[in-house]
Write a protein that holds these residues in place. Structure first.
Motif, short mmCIF file in Angstrom:
data_model
loop_
_atom_site.label_atom_id
_atom_site.label_comp_id
_atom_site.label_asym_id
_atom_site.label_seq_id
_atom_site.Cartn_x
_atom_site.Cartn_y
_atom_site.Cartn_z
N PHE A 296 32.13 7.03 -20.15
CA PHE A 296 32.35 7.96 -19.06
C PHE A 296 31.60 9.27 -19.26
O PHE A 296 31.28 9.64 -20.40
N PRO A 297 31.31 10.00 -18.17
CA PRO A 297 30.59 11.28 -18.29
C PRO A 297 31.48 12.43 -18.74
O PRO A 297 30.98 13.50 -19.06
N LYS A 298 32.80 12.18 -18.76
CA LYS A 298 33.75 13.22 -19.16
C LYS A 298 34.68 12.69 -20.26
O LYS A 298 34.94 11.48 -20.32
N PRO A 299 35.21 13.57 -21.10
CA PRO A 299 36.20 13.13 -22.10
C PRO A 299 37.47 12.62 -21.42
O PRO A 299 37.89 13.13 -20.38
N VAL A 300 38.06 11.59 -22.00
CA VAL A 300 39.28 11.01 -21.46
C VAL A 300 40.49 11.84 -21.90
O VAL A 300 40.68 12.10 -23.08
N LYS A 301 41.30 12.22 -20.93
CA LYS A 301 42.53 12.95 -21.22
C LYS A 301 43.66 11.98 -21.57
O LYS A 301 44.39 12.17 -22.54
N SER A 302 43.79 10.92 -20.77
CA SER A 302 44.83 9.93 -21.01
C SER A 302 44.41 8.59 -20.42
O SER A 302 43.58 8.53 -19.51
N ILE A 303 45.01 7.52 -20.95
CA ILE A 303 44.75 6.17 -20.44
C ILE A 303 46.05 5.39 -20.49
O ILE A 303 46.84 5.53 -21.43
#
Length: 246
Positions: free
Chosen positions: A201-208
């Motif tokens: 992804f182009p952004k860091p993942v906050k939650s999944i």
């Protein structure tokens, strides 16, 4: 050549494979989709005498070129099958079979403008089989009525804030697969193989929402690995929603 391919797919039923679904998403929502199958572990089991005179294969082609050459045959297909083929025009495929290096790799990929364009790409490969193109390979790699079909329709969405991957069970397919004796022969493959999801992804993942997910150091890459038989029997286990940091 036909003898070697038949032998390889026979041995495939006794060995393991790794399937990797790889997606890169750019900031504007466009990206690249790749589905790889690595069956190299089976090459070591192929008797050398049986492939002594066989040449290695490293073939790459685009579906758009193939469809152009087969336009007369395509015109005879049903409207539904033609629409499935249309969705595959931007896909490329590669098959590499190297006996000396003990490699057996299969890959298909495409670029997309929006991730929603990827609607059950693996299942749409069955339309290609309808043209009579290499039925052994088509059945083993991509036929919804046999190998790799888990009776689901796969959908993706991405809006910059959230990403979702959702497999919806398609009840209309279940009866067909249950009546297909070929599907039974793949159970041994499923038990020893694995399915890997790797999304960038182009952004860091906050939650999944999927607790089995692993992250890269920058949290921009998510990896989820499952036994292939779980992917087949319960495709919803690989469903998840991702939220990104602002």
């Amino acid at each position: 050549m036909k003898k070697a391919v038949f032998l390889l797919f026979s041995i495939l039923s006794l060995t393991s494979c790794t399937f990797t679904e790889d997606i890169y998403i750019n900031p504007d929502g466009s990206g690249k989709y790749t589905l790889d199958m690595d069956g190299s572990s089976m090459m070591a089991m192929v008797p050398k005498d049986s492939v002594r005179n066989e040449k290695s294969i490293d073939s790459v082609f685009s579906f758009k070129e193939v469809f152009a050459a087969k336009k007369d045959s395509i015109a005879k297909l049903s409207k539904e099958e033609q629409e499935k083929l249309k969705k595959l025009e931007n896909f490329n495929m590669r098959m590499k079979m190297d006996y000396k290096a003990q490699q057996f790799l299969f890959s298909m990929n495409t670029d997309f403008k929006n991730v929603t364009e990827l609607q059950d790409a693996m299942a749409n490969m069955n339309a290609f089989q309808s043209m009579g193109k290499n039925k052994v390979g088509a059945n083993a790699m991509a036929s919804p009525e046999s190998f790799g079909n888990n009776n689901s329709i796969l959908k993706y969405s991405y809006n910059g804030k959230k990403f979702t991957r959702k497999a919806v069970i398609d009840k209309s397919r279940i009866k067909k697969v249950e009546n297909d004796s070929l599907a039974e022969s793949y159970k041994m493959i499923y038990a020893s193989s694995k399915y890997v999801i790797k999304y960038h992804f182009p952004k860091p993942v906050k939650s999944i929402s999927n607790t089995a997910a692993l992250f890269s150091e920058d949290r921009k890459t998510v990896t989820i690995e499952y036994p292939f038989n779980e992917y087949m029997d319960a495709p919803e286990k690989l469903n998840f929603e991702v939220e990104f940091t602002k």
